[in-house]
Design a protein around this motif. Structure first.
Motif, PDB file in Angstrom:
ATOM      1  N   LEU A  46       0.829  -1.212   0.000  1.00  0.00           N
ATOM      2  CA  LEU A  46       0.000   0.000   0.000  1.00  0.00           C
ATOM      3  C   LEU A  46       0.862   1.260   0.000  1.00  0.00           C
ATOM      4  CD1 LEU A  46      -2.717  -1.171   2.540  1.00  0.00           C
ATOM      5  CD2 LEU A  46      -3.080  -0.696   0.116  1.00  0.00           C
ATOM      6  N   LEU A  47       1.909   1.281   0.820  1.00  0.00           N
ATOM      7  CA  LEU A  47       2.789   2.451   0.829  1.00  0.00           C
ATOM      8  C   LEU A  47       3.492   2.619  -0.513  1.00  0.00           C
ATOM      9  CD1 LEU A  47       4.449   2.238   4.377  1.00  0.00           C
ATOM     10  CD2 LEU A  47       2.632   3.786   3.646  1.00  0.00           C
ATOM     11  N   GLU A  48       3.967   1.515  -1.060  1.00  0.00           N
ATOM     12  CA  GLU A  48       4.672   1.561  -2.337  1.00  0.00           C
ATOM     13  C   GLU A  48       3.761   2.081  -3.446  1.00  0.00           C
ATOM     14  OE1 GLU A  48       6.133  -2.057  -4.835  1.00  0.00           O
ATOM     15  OE2 GLU A  48       7.758  -1.568  -3.435  1.00  0.00           O
ATOM     16  N   ALA A  49       2.511   1.649  -3.435  1.00  0.00           N
ATOM     17  CA  ALA A  49       1.561   2.093  -4.459  1.00  0.00           C
ATOM     18  C   ALA A  49       1.331   3.598  -4.406  1.00  0.00           C
ATOM     19  CB  ALA A  49       0.234   1.351  -4.288  1.00  0.00           C
ATOM     20  N   GLU A  50       1.509   4.196  -3.224  1.00  0.00           N
ATOM     21  CA  GLU A  50       1.309   5.639  -3.048  1.00  0.00           C
ATOM     22  C   GLU A  50       2.610   6.425  -3.206  1.00  0.00           C
ATOM     23  OE1 GLU A  50      -1.345   7.332  -2.726  1.00  0.00           O
ATOM     24  OE2 GLU A  50      -2.936   6.023  -1.972  1.00  0.00           O
ATOM     25  N   GLY A  51       3.703   5.738  -3.479  1.00  0.00           N
ATOM     26  CA  GLY A  51       4.981   6.417  -3.614  1.00  0.00           C
ATOM     27  C   GLY A  51       5.568   6.868  -2.291  1.00  0.00           C
ATOM     28  N   ALA A  52       5.149   6.223  -1.200  1.00  0.00           N
ATOM     29  CA  ALA A  52       5.641   6.572   0.137  1.00  0.00           C
ATOM     30  C   ALA A  52       6.729   5.588   0.570  1.00  0.00           C
ATOM     31  CB  ALA A  52       4.498   6.561   1.143  1.00  0.00           C
ATOM     32  N   VAL A  53       7.597   6.051   1.457  1.00  0.00           N
ATOM     33  CA  VAL A  53       8.743   5.260   1.915  1.00  0.00           C
ATOM     34  C   VAL A  53       8.616   5.017   3.415  1.00  0.00           C
ATOM     35  CG1 VAL A  53      11.252   5.229   2.176  1.00  0.00           C
ATOM     36  CG2 VAL A  53      10.222   6.248   0.125  1.00  0.00           C
ATOM     37  N   SER A  54       8.798   3.761   3.823  1.00  0.00           N
ATOM     38  CA  SER A  54       8.747   3.402   5.246  1.00  0.00           C
ATOM     39  C   SER A  54       9.765   4.215   6.038  1.00  0.00           C
ATOM     40  CB  SER A  54       9.027   1.910   5.419  1.00  0.00           C
ATOM     41  OG  SER A  54       9.354   1.597   6.765  1.00  0.00           O
ATOM     42  N   ALA A  55       9.291   4.926   7.066  1.00  0.00           N
ATOM     43  CA  ALA A  55      10.187   5.774   7.858  1.00  0.00           C
ATOM     44  C   ALA A  55      11.109   4.975   8.772  1.00  0.00           C
ATOM     45  CB  ALA A  55       9.384   6.797   8.650  1.00  0.00           C
ATOM     46  N   PRO A  56      10.628   3.968   9.495  1.00  0.00           N
ATOM     47  CA  PRO A  56      11.560   3.221  10.352  1.00  0.00           C
ATOM     48  C   PRO A  56      12.640   2.491   9.559  1.00  0.00           C
ATOM     49  CG  PRO A  56       9.388   2.201  10.355  1.00  0.00           C
ATOM     50  CD  PRO A  56       9.241   3.531   9.686  1.00  0.00           C
ATOM     51  N   ARG A  57      12.279   2.018   8.374  1.00  0.00           N
ATOM     52  CA  ARG A  57      13.273   1.327   7.550  1.00  0.00           C
ATOM     53  C   ARG A  57      14.298   2.316   6.999  1.00  0.00           C
ATOM     54  NH1 ARG A  57      13.567  -3.556   4.928  1.00  0.00           N
ATOM     55  NH2 ARG A  57      11.369  -4.106   5.139  1.00  0.00           N
ATOM     56  N   SER A  58      13.823   3.444   6.441  1.00  0.00           N
ATOM     57  CA  SER A  58      14.747   4.398   5.821  1.00  0.00           C
ATOM     58  C   SER A  58      15.568   5.160   6.848  1.00  0.00           C
ATOM     59  CB  SER A  58      13.972   5.387   4.942  1.00  0.00           C
ATOM     60  OG  SER A  58      13.082   6.178   5.712  1.00  0.00           O
ATOM     61  N   THR A  59      14.991   5.409   8.034  1.00  0.00           N
ATOM     62  CA  THR A  59      15.680   6.210   9.050  1.00  0.00           C
ATOM     63  C   THR A  59      16.602   5.378   9.924  1.00  0.00           C
ATOM     64  OG1 THR A  59      13.795   7.745   9.128  1.00  0.00           O
ATOM     65  CG2 THR A  59      15.342   7.815  10.977  1.00  0.00           C
ATOM     66  N   TYR A  60      16.130   4.206  10.328  1.00  0.00           N
ATOM     67  CA  TYR A  60      16.871   3.417  11.320  1.00  0.00           C
ATOM     68  C   TYR A  60      17.282   2.024  10.838  1.00  0.00           C
ATOM     69  CZ  TYR A  60      15.161   7.020  14.484  1.00  0.00           C
ATOM     70  OH  TYR A  60      14.886   8.230  15.078  1.00  0.00           O
ATOM     71  N   GLY A  61      16.935   1.673   9.597  1.00  0.00           N
ATOM     72  CA  GLY A  61      17.240   0.328   9.128  1.00  0.00           C
ATOM     73  C   GLY A  61      16.403  -0.743   9.777  1.00  0.00           C
ATOM     74  N   PHE A  62      15.178  -0.395  10.194  1.00  0.00           N
ATOM     75  CA  PHE A  62      14.280  -1.356  10.824  1.00  0.00           C
ATOM     76  C   PHE A  62      13.983  -2.506   9.858  1.00  0.00           C
ATOM     77  CE2 PHE A  62       9.888  -2.761  11.829  1.00  0.00           C
ATOM     78  CZ  PHE A  62      10.087  -3.169  13.143  1.00  0.00           C
ATOM     79  N   PRO A  63      14.012  -3.756  10.344  1.00  0.00           N
ATOM     80  CA  PRO A  63      13.814  -4.912   9.461  1.00  0.00           C
ATOM     81  C   PRO A  63      12.358  -5.212   9.148  1.00  0.00           C
ATOM     82  CG  PRO A  63      14.318  -5.652  11.683  1.00  0.00           C
ATOM     83  CD  PRO A  63      14.418  -4.158  11.705  1.00  0.00           C
ATOM     84  N   GLY A  64      11.643  -4.230   8.698  1.00  0.00           N
ATOM     85  CA  GLY A  64      10.235  -4.366   8.334  1.00  0.00           C
ATOM     86  C   GLY A  64       9.760  -3.036   7.796  1.00  0.00           C
ATOM     87  N   THR A  65       8.575  -3.038   7.209  1.00  0.00           N
ATOM     88  CA  THR A  65       8.004  -1.790   6.696  1.00  0.00           C
ATOM     89  C   THR A  65       7.226  -1.067   7.774  1.00  0.00           C
ATOM     90  OG1 THR A  65       7.869  -2.701   4.458  1.00  0.00           O
ATOM     91  CG2 THR A  65       6.468  -0.804   4.961  1.00  0.00           C
ATOM     92  N   THR A  66       6.469  -1.824   8.555  1.00  0.00           N
ATOM     93  CA  THR A  66       5.681  -1.280   9.655  1.00  0.00           C
ATOM     94  C   THR A  66       6.055  -2.005  10.940  1.00  0.00           C
ATOM     95  OG1 THR A  66       3.848  -2.864   9.428  1.00  0.00           O
ATOM     96  CG2 THR A  66       3.773  -0.877   8.044  1.00  0.00           C
ATOM     97  N   ILE A  78       8.998  -6.609  15.306  1.00  0.00           N
ATOM     98  CA  ILE A  78       9.486  -6.913  13.961  1.00  0.00           C
ATOM     99  C   ILE A  78       8.530  -7.896  13.285  1.00  0.00           C
ATOM    100  CG2 ILE A  78      11.370  -7.930  12.626  1.00  0.00           C
ATOM    101  CD1 ILE A  78      13.250  -7.219  14.916  1.00  0.00           C
ATOM    102  N   PRO A  79       8.033  -7.576  12.085  1.00  0.00           N
ATOM    103  CA  PRO A  79       7.192  -8.534  11.368  1.00  0.00           C
ATOM    104  C   PRO A  79       7.972  -9.812  11.072  1.00  0.00           C
ATOM    105  CG  PRO A  79       7.019  -6.339  10.405  1.00  0.00           C
ATOM    106  CD  PRO A  79       8.159  -6.288  11.374  1.00  0.00           C
ATOM    107  N   GLY A  80       7.316 -10.951  11.290  1.00  0.00           N
ATOM    108  CA  GLY A  80       8.005 -12.221  11.101  1.00  0.00           C
ATOM    109  C   GLY A  80       7.051 -13.384  11.018  1.00  0.00           C
ATOM    110  N   ASP A  81       7.472 -14.521  11.577  1.00  0.00           N
ATOM    111  CA  ASP A  81       6.702 -15.760  11.451  1.00  0.00           C
ATOM    112  C   ASP A  81       5.631 -15.927  12.525  1.00  0.00           C
ATOM    113  OD1 ASP A  81       8.203 -16.523   9.231  1.00  0.00           O
ATOM    114  OD2 ASP A  81       9.742 -17.466  10.473  1.00  0.00           O
ATOM    115  N   ARG A  82       5.540 -14.995  13.450  1.00  0.00           N
ATOM    116  CA  ARG A  82       4.538 -15.120  14.506  1.00  0.00           C
ATOM    117  C   ARG A  82       3.136 -15.090  13.905  1.00  0.00           C
ATOM    118  NH1 ARG A  82       4.340 -12.247  20.426  1.00  0.00           N
ATOM    119  NH2 ARG A  82       2.329 -13.088  21.072  1.00  0.00           N
ATOM    120  N   GLU A  83       2.332 -16.083  14.263  1.00  0.00           N
ATOM    121  CA  GLU A  83       0.958 -16.135  13.774  1.00  0.00           C
ATOM    122  C   GLU A  83       0.035 -15.386  14.728  1.00  0.00           C
ATOM    123  OE1 GLU A  83      -0.494 -20.021  12.957  1.00  0.00           O
ATOM    124  OE2 GLU A  83       0.942 -20.378  11.332  1.00  0.00           O
TER     125      GLU A  83
END
Length: 249
Positions: A46-66, A78-83
């Motif tokens: 959804l962010l990519e479709a709007e031309g937006a960039v994940s702030a935690p990833r771009s600012t801090y290298g967070f291993p996820g988009t949200t 961190i987004p992962g395998d947790r159900e």
């Protein structure tokens, strides 16, 4: 950031709408059995479709988009395998940038069947944020946010996480005036400047006092362990109060 021009407010509202729409779409997609990585992938698309960039990833290298935090995780999960399971408490925090403007929003959601006590916590967590936003206006004391939220929390028998603060935002994810307490403090004599852009994001809990970092270096947990909810908007201070820019539309 302190807004001085109409086009700056327009830019903030544009990215604010994007992060809000993303968060609410992710919340609608939650279902038992899906992983937090799958939920994060919805946010990424959804962010990519709007031309937006994940702030935690771009600012801090967070291993996820949200950031997706479940139950005992209270922030920066961190987004992962947790159900995700029935009855879970899921916090979704979406921050992103577009055209040089940043916005940040978050909320906690319950997966059915919903515990009455957690439903109450969610309802009151959202109200705590609203009470904080009501204290935002030109010339008002920044400490008034934490004072009002603290009064509400105490009246309902809750605690507030005291080392996860609101913050300035606008041209970066975190900027001046730095951290802004959403719990009662003494000695903060700062005032809200007209046009100031900030988040309001109290962490309301059923006993938690502090956030402690987990072994992965990102995920935060309540100390002592207790249920925690977070609700967050990005707002702009005006003479007539706060303009909330993270509204879906």
């Amino acid at each position: 950031m302190t807004i001085t021009k109409a086009e700056e407010l327009d830019g903030l509202k544009a990215i604010g709408r994007i992060v809000a729409n993303t968060m609410h779409a992710m919340a609608r997609a939650i279902e038992p059995g899906m992983t937090t990585r799958e939920l994060d992938e919805i946010g990424r698309q959804l962010l990519e479709a709007e031309g937006a960039v994940s702030a935690p990833r771009s600012t801090y290298g967070f291993p996820g988009t949200t950031c997706i935090s479940v139950n005992e995780e209270i922030a920066h999960g961190i987004p992962g395998d947790r159900e995700i399971s029935r009855g879970d408490l899921v916090n979704i925090d979406v921050s992103a940038s577009k055209d040089g403007y940043f916005a940040d929003t978050g909320a906690s959601f319950l997966v059915a069947p919903k515990s009455p006590s957690l439903e109450r916590l969610c309802r009151d967590g959202k109200r705590a944020m609203e009470i904080g936003i009501e204290q935002v206006g030109s010339g008002k004391p920044l400490a008034g946010i934490g004072k009002a939220v603290g009064r509400f929390a105490s009246s309902r028998g809750y605690t507030l996480i005291r080392n996860l603060a609101s913050h300035g935002i606008g041209r970066a994810l975190h900027e001046e005036p730095g951290e802004i307490a959403t719990w009662p403090t003494r000695g903060d004599r700062r005032h809200v400047d007209k046009g100031l852009v900030l988040t309001v994001e109290p962490f309301l809990s059923m006993g938690g006092m502090w956030a402690t970092e987990g072994e992965d270096g990102w995920t935060l947990y309540s100390e002592p362990r207790a249920a925690v909810v977070q609700y967050e908007h990005t707002v702009v201070a005006t003479d007539r109060g706060a303009i909330v820019v993270t509204m879906p539309g």
